[in-house]
Design a protein around this motif. Sequence first.
Motif, PDB file in Angstrom:
ATOM      1  N   GLY A 253      30.640 -32.973   3.914  1.00 19.95           N
ATOM      2  CA  GLY A 253      29.985 -33.731   3.014  1.00 19.95           C
ATOM      3  C   GLY A 253      29.716 -34.796   4.228  1.00 19.95           C
ATOM      4  N   ARG A 254      28.463 -35.212   4.004  1.00 21.80           N
ATOM      5  CA  ARG A 254      27.775 -36.286   4.895  1.00 21.80           C
ATOM      6  C   ARG A 254      26.913 -37.366   4.286  1.00 21.80           C
ATOM      7  NH1 ARG A 254      24.627 -34.635  10.565  1.00 21.80           N
ATOM      8  NH2 ARG A 254      24.912 -36.738  11.641  1.00 21.80           N
ATOM      9  N   LEU A 255      27.230 -38.576   4.764  1.00 21.68           N
ATOM     10  CA  LEU A 255      26.442 -39.744   4.349  1.00 21.68           C
ATOM     11  C   LEU A 255      25.926 -40.512   5.542  1.00 21.68           C
ATOM     12  CD1 LEU A 255      27.971 -39.534   1.556  1.00 21.68           C
ATOM     13  CD2 LEU A 255      27.516 -42.046   1.558  1.00 21.68           C
ATOM     14  N   PHE A 256      24.576 -40.965   5.192  1.00 14.64           N
ATOM     15  CA  PHE A 256      23.835 -41.781   6.352  1.00 14.64           C
ATOM     16  C   PHE A 256      23.683 -43.272   6.099  1.00 14.64           C
ATOM     17  CE2 PHE A 256      22.741 -37.065   6.359  1.00 14.64           C
ATOM     18  CZ  PHE A 256      22.668 -36.801   7.818  1.00 14.64           C
ATOM     19  N   GLN A 257      23.275 -43.703   7.026  1.00 16.65           N
ATOM     20  CA  GLN A 257      22.785 -45.245   7.003  1.00 16.65           C
ATOM     21  C   GLN A 257      21.872 -45.578   5.806  1.00 16.65           C
ATOM     22  OE1 GLN A 257      22.356 -47.330  10.653  1.00 16.65           O
ATOM     23  NE2 GLN A 257      20.875 -48.844   9.692  1.00 16.65           N
ATOM     24  N   ASP A 258      20.821 -44.498   6.060  1.00 15.81           N
ATOM     25  CA  ASP A 258      19.567 -44.728   4.871  1.00 15.81           C
ATOM     26  C   ASP A 258      20.155 -43.976   3.503  1.00 15.81           C
ATOM     27  OD1 ASP A 258      17.327 -44.598   3.513  1.00 15.81           O
ATOM     28  OD2 ASP A 258      16.217 -43.345   4.825  1.00 15.81           O
ATOM     29  N   PRO A 259      20.224 -45.010   2.534  1.00 18.31           N
ATOM     30  CA  PRO A 259      20.589 -44.402   0.994  1.00 18.31           C
ATOM     31  C   PRO A 259      19.539 -43.480   0.796  1.00 18.31           C
ATOM     32  CG  PRO A 259      20.436 -46.992   1.432  1.00 18.31           C
ATOM     33  CD  PRO A 259      20.038 -46.427   2.474  1.00 18.31           C
ATOM     34  N   MET A 260      18.456 -43.344   0.995  1.00 17.48           N
ATOM     35  CA  MET A 260      17.376 -42.440   0.463  1.00 17.48           C
ATOM     36  C   MET A 260      17.903 -41.036   0.840  1.00 17.48           C
ATOM     37  SD  MET A 260      15.418 -44.653  -1.098  1.00 17.48           S
ATOM     38  CE  MET A 260      14.994 -46.300  -1.347  1.00 17.48           C
ATOM     39  N   LYS A 261      18.560 -40.929   2.064  1.00 15.99           N
ATOM     40  CA  LYS A 261      18.881 -39.581   2.397  1.00 15.99           C
ATOM     41  C   LYS A 261      20.092 -38.888   1.627  1.00 15.99           C
ATOM     42  CE  LYS A 261      17.709 -39.347   7.217  1.00 15.99           C
ATOM     43  NZ  LYS A 261      18.623 -39.011   8.645  1.00 15.99           N
ATOM     44  N   GLY A 262      19.688 -37.748   1.273  1.00 22.33           N
ATOM     45  CA  GLY A 262      21.070 -36.869   0.491  1.00 22.33           C
ATOM     46  C   GLY A 262      20.830 -36.816  -1.046  1.00 22.33           C
ATOM     47  N   THR A 263      19.836 -37.712  -1.389  1.00 22.93           N
ATOM     48  CA  THR A 263      19.789 -37.355  -2.876  1.00 22.93           C
ATOM     49  C   THR A 263      18.246 -37.021  -3.353  1.00 22.93           C
ATOM     50  OG1 THR A 263      19.459 -39.632  -3.067  1.00 22.93           O
ATOM     51  CG2 THR A 263      21.717 -38.911  -3.862  1.00 22.93           C
ATOM     52  N   ALA A 264      18.089 -36.434  -4.447  1.00 24.18           N
ATOM     53  CA  ALA A 264      16.614 -36.459  -4.974  1.00 24.18           C
ATOM     54  C   ALA A 264      16.297 -37.312  -5.818  1.00 24.18           C
ATOM     55  CB  ALA A 264      16.785 -35.021  -5.677  1.00 24.18           C
ATOM     56  N   PRO A 265      15.379 -38.280  -5.370  1.00 26.22           N
ATOM     57  CA  PRO A 265      15.039 -39.411  -6.129  1.00 26.22           C
ATOM     58  C   PRO A 265      14.328 -39.272  -7.405  1.00 26.22           C
ATOM     59  CG  PRO A 265      13.713 -39.094  -4.263  1.00 26.22           C
ATOM     60  CD  PRO A 265      14.674 -37.886  -4.463  1.00 26.22           C
ATOM     61  N   HIS A 266      13.739 -38.047  -7.536  1.00 21.91           N
ATOM     62  CA  HIS A 266      13.091 -37.988  -8.986  1.00 21.91           C
ATOM     63  C   HIS A 266      13.943 -37.239 -10.082  1.00 21.91           C
ATOM     64  CE1 HIS A 266       9.454 -39.668  -7.213  1.00 21.91           C
ATOM     65  NE2 HIS A 266       9.391 -38.542  -6.364  1.00 21.91           N
ATOM     66  N   MET A 267      15.127 -36.802  -9.650  1.00 23.12           N
ATOM     67  CA  MET A 267      16.111 -36.396 -10.393  1.00 23.12           C
ATOM     68  C   MET A 267      16.939 -37.585 -10.784  1.00 23.12           C
ATOM     69  SD  MET A 267      16.845 -32.675  -8.657  1.00 23.12           S
ATOM     70  CE  MET A 267      17.510 -31.786 -10.124  1.00 23.12           C
ATOM     71  N   THR A 268      17.611 -37.118 -12.062  1.00 21.18           N
ATOM     72  CA  THR A 268      18.447 -38.307 -12.765  1.00 21.18           C
ATOM     73  C   THR A 268      19.925 -38.019 -12.218  1.00 21.18           C
ATOM     74  OG1 THR A 268      19.480 -36.667 -14.301  1.00 21.18           O
ATOM     75  CG2 THR A 268      17.495 -37.974 -14.806  1.00 21.18           C
ATOM     76  N   ILE A 269      20.786 -39.294 -12.212  1.00 15.43           N
ATOM     77  CA  ILE A 269      21.954 -39.152 -11.797  1.00 15.43           C
ATOM     78  C   ILE A 269      22.783 -38.094 -11.943  1.00 15.43           C
ATOM     79  CG2 ILE A 269      24.276 -40.381 -11.771  1.00 15.43           C
ATOM     80  CD1 ILE A 269      22.878 -43.056 -12.287  1.00 15.43           C
ATOM     81  N   GLU A 270      22.526 -37.755 -13.243  1.00  7.37           N
ATOM     82  CA  GLU A 270      23.495 -36.669 -13.874  1.00  7.37           C
ATOM     83  C   GLU A 270      23.031 -35.302 -12.938  1.00  7.37           C
ATOM     84  OE1 GLU A 270      24.518 -35.457 -18.198  1.00  7.37           O
ATOM     85  OE2 GLU A 270      22.542 -35.459 -17.927  1.00  7.37           O
ATOM     86  N   GLU A 271      21.728 -35.080 -12.890  1.00  6.79           N
ATOM     87  CA  GLU A 271      21.087 -33.640 -12.344  1.00  6.79           C
ATOM     88  C   GLU A 271      21.463 -33.600 -10.778  1.00  6.79           C
ATOM     89  OE1 GLU A 271      17.220 -33.440 -15.218  1.00  6.79           O
ATOM     90  OE2 GLU A 271      17.035 -34.442 -13.215  1.00  6.79           O
ATOM     91  N   ASN A 272      21.497 -34.949 -10.171  1.00  7.46           N
ATOM     92  CA  ASN A 272      22.114 -35.004  -8.832  1.00  7.46           C
ATOM     93  C   ASN A 272      23.330 -34.198  -8.875  1.00  7.46           C
ATOM     94  OD1 ASN A 272      20.102 -36.031  -6.391  1.00  7.46           O
ATOM     95  ND2 ASN A 272      19.314 -37.033  -8.407  1.00  7.46           N
ATOM     96  N   MET A 273      24.268 -35.005  -9.532  1.00  4.18           N
ATOM     97  CA  MET A 273      25.701 -34.626  -9.368  1.00  4.18           C
ATOM     98  C   MET A 273      25.892 -33.347  -9.909  1.00  4.18           C
ATOM     99  SD  MET A 273      27.586 -38.127 -10.915  1.00  4.18           S
ATOM    100  CE  MET A 273      29.064 -37.549 -10.357  1.00  4.18           C
ATOM    101  N   ALA A 274      25.028 -32.740 -10.879  1.00  2.00           N
ATOM    102  CA  ALA A 274      25.176 -31.159 -10.925  1.00  2.00           C
ATOM    103  C   ALA A 274      24.655 -30.305  -9.856  1.00  2.00           C
ATOM    104  CB  ALA A 274      24.270 -31.070 -12.209  1.00  2.00           C
ATOM    105  N   LEU A 275      23.789 -30.918  -9.217  1.00  2.00           N
ATOM    106  CA  LEU A 275      23.344 -29.914  -8.080  1.00  2.00           C
ATOM    107  C   LEU A 275      24.399 -29.969  -7.052  1.00  2.00           C
ATOM    108  CD1 LEU A 275      19.760 -30.974  -6.971  1.00  2.00           C
ATOM    109  CD2 LEU A 275      20.454 -28.595  -7.607  1.00  2.00           C
ATOM    110  N   ALA A 276      25.030 -31.141  -6.744  1.00  2.00           N
ATOM    111  CA  ALA A 276      26.218 -31.039  -5.911  1.00  2.00           C
ATOM    112  C   ALA A 276      27.271 -30.540  -6.363  1.00  2.00           C
ATOM    113  CB  ALA A 276      26.634 -32.725  -5.489  1.00  2.00           C
TER     114      ALA A 276
END
Length: 269
Positions: A86-109
């Motif tokens: 698992g990896r996180l970067f300085q930029d909060p925009m990285k690593g998530t799909a902005p147009h998907m919901t919180i729930e969908e992002n978590m489901a993807l992960a």
Amino acid sequence: MAAVLQLKEIYKTFHKGTVNEKRALNGVSLDVEKGDFITIIGSNGAGKSTLFNAICGSFPIDQGKIILDGRDITRLSDYKRAYDIGRLFQDPMKGTAPHMTIEENMALAYCRKTSSTFFAVNKKDSAYFRELLAQLDLGLEDRMKTKIGLLSGGQRQAVSLLMSTISDPKLLLLDEHTAALDPATAKKVLAITVDIVEKTQTATMMITHDIRAALELGNRTIMMDEGKIILDIKGEERANMTVENLLALYSKESKKQLANDRILFSTQK
Ligand SMILES: Nc1ncnc2c1ncn2[C@@H]1O[C@H](COP(=O)(O)OP(=O)(O)O)[C@@H](O)[C@H]1O
Ligand SMILES: [Mg+2]
């Protein structure tokens, strides 16, 4: 205890044979033990992010071996390693799909763990995500249908932390993941980080510019300079270490001026 990650004499030079030649990793060896939460410090250009890139397989290394959980992954592609890291970067925009919901992002992960294909979030998973989100104490459990892109940087980093640990990775790599946040939010996200690492017991490496946080969080601190690990402290030595002593050690080991380092190591508080 068996090492989760073993780095054996890793070397990486960029632009070899050109005027821009840069030896970014110069013989890095490291054993990350189960339950290790390692903080990593070092001035800009020391090779910290390059070390993470090497572990994740962003490029082939020139020399050395990378063993993850007993398996030689030195030549494994980056996307195959991503299942375990698992990896996180300085930029909060990285690593998530902005147009998907919180729930969908978590489901993807979460799909990565269950090896299932993502179609829709089922009720059981949704309840589980809600429970995880509630533990963040940010009220996000009531905003599961909100698009991730609408969250603040701190909220996104908190959700990213959940997403990158939900599939039980062997290793969590945090590359200055609070550096872009305001001090109060950074503090909160750091507290959440400690909480998640403790709960999931994921071996963690965290790069930070906040030298105080580097000593306060985790169980071990590594200092890098010019592509090398110049200091690796834990236990009593670390417990007794002050920011001042660590800075003094840095200038002694790196033979660089402390005056510059005070700026480079400026704390976030
Ligand atoms: N993809 C790349 N191509 C060329 N040079 C790179 C690349 N990545 C890093 N470097 C160089 O390697 C050195 C170490 O960089 P980096 O690992 O990003 O440092 P840190 O994260 O410690 O600030 C720097 O001199 C940087 O310019
Ligand atoms: Mg970096």
